[in-house]
Design an enzyme around this catalytic site. Structure first.
Site, mmCIF file in Angstrom:
data_model
loop_
_atom_site.group_PDB
_atom_site.id
_atom_site.type_symbol
_atom_site.label_atom_id
_atom_site.label_comp_id
_atom_site.label_asym_id
_atom_site.label_seq_id
_atom_site.Cartn_x
_atom_site.Cartn_y
_atom_site.Cartn_z
ATOM 1 N N HIS A 208 0.808 -1.229 0.000
ATOM 2 C CA HIS A 208 0.000 0.000 0.000
ATOM 3 C C HIS A 208 0.835 1.271 0.000
ATOM 4 O O HIS A 208 0.291 2.365 -0.113
ATOM 5 C CB HIS A 208 -0.923 0.038 1.218
ATOM 6 C CG HIS A 208 -0.195 0.324 2.507
ATOM 7 N ND1 HIS A 208 0.509 -0.632 3.183
ATOM 8 C CD2 HIS A 208 -0.037 1.466 3.218
ATOM 9 C CE1 HIS A 208 1.052 -0.097 4.262
ATOM 10 N NE2 HIS A 208 0.753 1.181 4.311
HETATM 11 C C1 UD1 Z 1 -1.328 6.252 5.460
HETATM 12 C C2 UD1 Z 1 0.072 6.608 5.972
HETATM 13 C C3 UD1 Z 1 0.983 5.405 5.839
HETATM 14 C C4 UD1 Z 1 0.390 4.200 6.545
HETATM 15 C C5 UD1 Z 1 -1.023 3.937 6.066
HETATM 16 C C6 UD1 Z 1 -1.631 2.858 6.912
HETATM 17 C C7 UD1 Z 1 0.662 8.971 5.589
HETATM 18 C C8 UD1 Z 1 1.477 9.907 4.803
HETATM 19 N N1 UD1 Z 1 0.668 7.689 5.165
HETATM 20 O O1 UD1 Z 1 -1.225 5.931 4.097
HETATM 21 O O2 UD1 Z 1 2.233 5.694 6.447
HETATM 22 O O3 UD1 Z 1 1.190 3.077 6.290
HETATM 23 O O4 UD1 Z 1 -1.818 5.133 6.207
HETATM 24 O O5 UD1 Z 1 -2.641 2.171 6.262
HETATM 25 O O6 UD1 Z 1 0.049 9.351 6.558
HETATM 26 N N2 UD1 Z 1 -8.506 5.890 1.244
HETATM 27 C C9 UD1 Z 1 -9.767 5.326 1.280
HETATM 28 N N3 UD1 Z 1 -10.337 5.121 2.509
HETATM 29 C C10 UD1 Z 1 -9.734 5.481 3.653
HETATM 30 C C11 UD1 Z 1 -8.453 6.074 3.598
HETATM 31 C C12 UD1 Z 1 -7.859 6.258 2.392
HETATM 32 O O7 UD1 Z 1 -10.355 4.996 0.255
HETATM 33 O O8 UD1 Z 1 -10.307 5.257 4.724
HETATM 34 C C13 UD1 Z 1 -7.839 6.074 -0.068
HETATM 35 C C14 UD1 Z 1 -8.062 7.460 -0.661
HETATM 36 O O9 UD1 Z 1 -8.153 7.315 -2.022
HETATM 37 C C15 UD1 Z 1 -6.778 8.175 -0.299
HETATM 38 C C16 UD1 Z 1 -5.736 7.068 -0.335
HETATM 39 O O10 UD1 Z 1 -6.426 5.909 0.113
HETATM 40 O O11 UD1 Z 1 -6.474 9.216 -1.196
HETATM 41 C C17 UD1 Z 1 -4.531 7.333 0.561
HETATM 42 O O12 UD1 Z 1 -4.936 7.615 1.897
HETATM 43 P P1 UD1 Z 1 -3.963 8.447 2.884
HETATM 44 O O13 UD1 Z 1 -4.590 8.565 4.209
HETATM 45 O O14 UD1 Z 1 -3.529 9.695 2.217
HETATM 46 O O15 UD1 Z 1 -2.685 7.569 2.992
HETATM 47 P P2 UD1 Z 1 -2.488 5.998 3.148
HETATM 48 O O16 UD1 Z 1 -2.028 5.467 1.830
HETATM 49 O O17 UD1 Z 1 -3.688 5.387 3.773
HETATM 50 N N1 UDP Z 2 -4.120 -5.162 8.926
HETATM 51 C C1 UDP Z 2 -5.418 -5.664 9.019
HETATM 52 N N2 UDP Z 2 -6.086 -6.011 7.872
HETATM 53 C C2 UDP Z 2 -5.518 -5.908 6.637
HETATM 54 C C3 UDP Z 2 -4.185 -5.406 6.552
HETATM 55 C C4 UDP Z 2 -3.518 -5.030 7.708
HETATM 56 O O1 UDP Z 2 -5.959 -5.806 10.127
HETATM 57 O O2 UDP Z 2 -6.177 -6.246 5.648
HETATM 58 C C5 UDP Z 2 -3.433 -4.731 10.166
HETATM 59 C C6 UDP Z 2 -2.146 -5.455 10.462
HETATM 60 O O3 UDP Z 2 -2.381 -6.588 11.266
HETATM 61 C C7 UDP Z 2 -1.336 -4.390 11.175
HETATM 62 C C8 UDP Z 2 -1.822 -3.093 10.597
HETATM 63 O O4 UDP Z 2 -3.057 -3.375 9.973
HETATM 64 O O5 UDP Z 2 -1.618 -4.383 12.565
HETATM 65 C C9 UDP Z 2 -0.833 -2.542 9.600
HETATM 66 O O6 UDP Z 2 -1.393 -1.456 8.928
HETATM 67 P P1 UDP Z 2 -0.844 -0.911 7.548
HETATM 68 O O7 UDP Z 2 -0.120 -1.986 6.827
HETATM 69 O O8 UDP Z 2 -1.993 -0.272 6.869
HETATM 70 O O9 UDP Z 2 0.111 0.271 7.993
HETATM 71 P P2 UDP Z 2 1.680 0.402 8.351
HETATM 72 O O10 UDP Z 2 1.965 -0.505 9.490
HETATM 73 O O11 UDP Z 2 2.453 0.077 7.116
HETATM 74 O O12 UDP Z 2 1.829 1.841 8.678
#
Ligand code: UD1
Ligand code: UDP
Length: 365
Positions: A208
């Protein structure tokens, strides 16, 4: 509102998982605590299901900030968090990790009269192209108190000139969460049956990160690498795709060996992690969980801020090209498990609260 209290700022899936043990410890110790959810994540599969499964009360305030550019999203979150903090007047503010929510909580709290604590401090990928690396550096250099999960993370902070007295090695709350939920997941989740896979005979994939999934060519190479691993080891790949990746996957041919599914709730995901033959991921939390659960991991990146997982033999960097991914998978699939867990013994939340100002104030009173 009680002024001797903790405010906890969160807003994304991993923050809910890793701050859940701290929220529960506040409840157990009777420490008044205000939880603010910024709304950075808002899809029910990334928010509500985690509050439910981790048995947490709903946040006291939800800001509903949503997705946008880094600046707009972070700016809106700073304004919203500031408003809640001014009202709640906490003694301590806790932020966790490296997201834009972490950054916004940090900036808002740093201008107010509260002790700012950064949970999971000191991680460094040394890659400033990652927005998370910038967030980590700003938060660590702004916070009053730094809760480093490992001695290596504390050493990173010392190397940047942060005084020792501000740093505490606590372990990582990911272990607290796993200890509480892994057996529940084993008992309650029928994820293997639901996906029709056998323990050890499938791979679990998560991808992601912006740098991996926002670039079509790079994402396509990663999928090719995963497909080659699937064929070589006869593993079906299950990929619960984050919405960010899901949008891009609409424009990419996905090999048949990779089953793309919706993001899973925590217990289902934990069950699939625990029984996977191999985990391929770019997630920070998943690298840690694989290590603690004793499942071999290949990180689909060129660097990691979790080098402890590599040092103990639980993880290899697979890079982002098909040959490098296959090579790392060969090494890890053959790896002997039973490595040491570098992330602590599951009482990080207690350590964090013991050294937070609001708890100390309550105990002294
Ligand atoms: C964010 C964090 C990343 C973390 C991840 C955990 C930042 C810069 N990045 O990335 O470090 O690993 O969360 O999962 O803060 N979207 C949805 N539904 C949601 C949220 C997001 O559809 O509930 C989609 C939207 O299209 C959005 C894109 O995902 O534009 C990215 O979301 P964003 O919160 O900007 O960053 P993440 O990729 O989720
Ligand atoms: N996770 C989950 N369901 C999923 C993918 C991840 O419950 O489909 C949980 C996972 O066990 C971990 C956390 O989400 O605790 C990690 O989140 P993510 O990979 O989005 O973020 P990161 O750790 O890279 O910031």
């Amino acid at each position: 509102m009680n002024s001797s209290q903790i405010a906890i700022v969160l807003g994304t899936r991993p923050e809910i998982v890793k701050l859940a043990p701290v929220i529960r410890t506040c409840q157990r110790r009777d420490v008044p605590c205000t939880v603010v959810h910024t709304g950075q994540h808002y899809s029910p599969q990334l928010t509500e299901v985690f509050f439910d499964e981790l048995e947490l009360p709903r946040p006291d305030r939800t800001l509903g900030v949503g997705s946008s550019t880094h600046g707009e999203q972070t700016g809106n979150m700073i304004a919203g968090v500031e408003e809640v903090l001014l009202e709640a007047d906490p003694e301590t503010v806790l932020v966790q990790g490296d997201t834009n929510t972490t950054l916004a909580g940090t900036i808002a709290a740093s201008k107010l009269d509260a002790e700012l604590c950064h949970v999971e401090a000191g991680l460094r990928s040394h890659d400033r192209e990652m927005p998370e690396e910038i967030n980590r550096i700003i938060c660590d250099h702004t916070a009053d108190r730094l809760f480093a999960p490992t001695p290596a993370a504390a050493e990173n902070l010392r190397a940047e000139g942060i005084p020792r007295k501000r740093i505490e090695v606590t372990g990582n709350t990911v272990v607290d969460a796993l200890e509480r939920h892994r057996s529940i997941a084993a008992d309650r989740s029928d994820a293997l049956e639901a996906f029709g896979v056998e323990a050890g005979e499938y791979g679990l994939v998560t991808l992601h990160r912006a740098e991996n999934v926002d670039d079509l060519d790079r994402f396509a190479d990663l999928l090719t690498g995963i497909d080659r691993v699937a064929r070589e080891f006869d593993l079906e790949m299950v990929y619960p795709a984050h919405p960010r990746a899901r949008k891009v996957l609409e424009d990419l041919p996905v090999p048949d060996s990779i089953r793309v599914v919706e993001p899973l709730d925590y217990l289902e995901f934990l069950r699939l992690e625990s029984d996977a033959g191999l985990i391929l991921t770019d997630s920070g939390g998943v690298q840690e969980e694989a290590c603690v659960l004793d499942v071999p991991c290949v990180t689909l990146r060129e660097n990691t801020e979790r080098p402890e997982t590599i040092a103990v033999g639980a993880n290899r960097l697979g890079g982002v090209t098909p040959p490098s991914i296959v090579e790392a998978a060969r090494e890890m699939y053959e790896a002997r498990t039973g490595w040491e867990n570098p992330f602590g013994d599951g009482d990080a939340a207690d350590r964090i609260l013991e050294t937070s100002a609001a708890t100390v104030a309550k105990e002294v009173a």
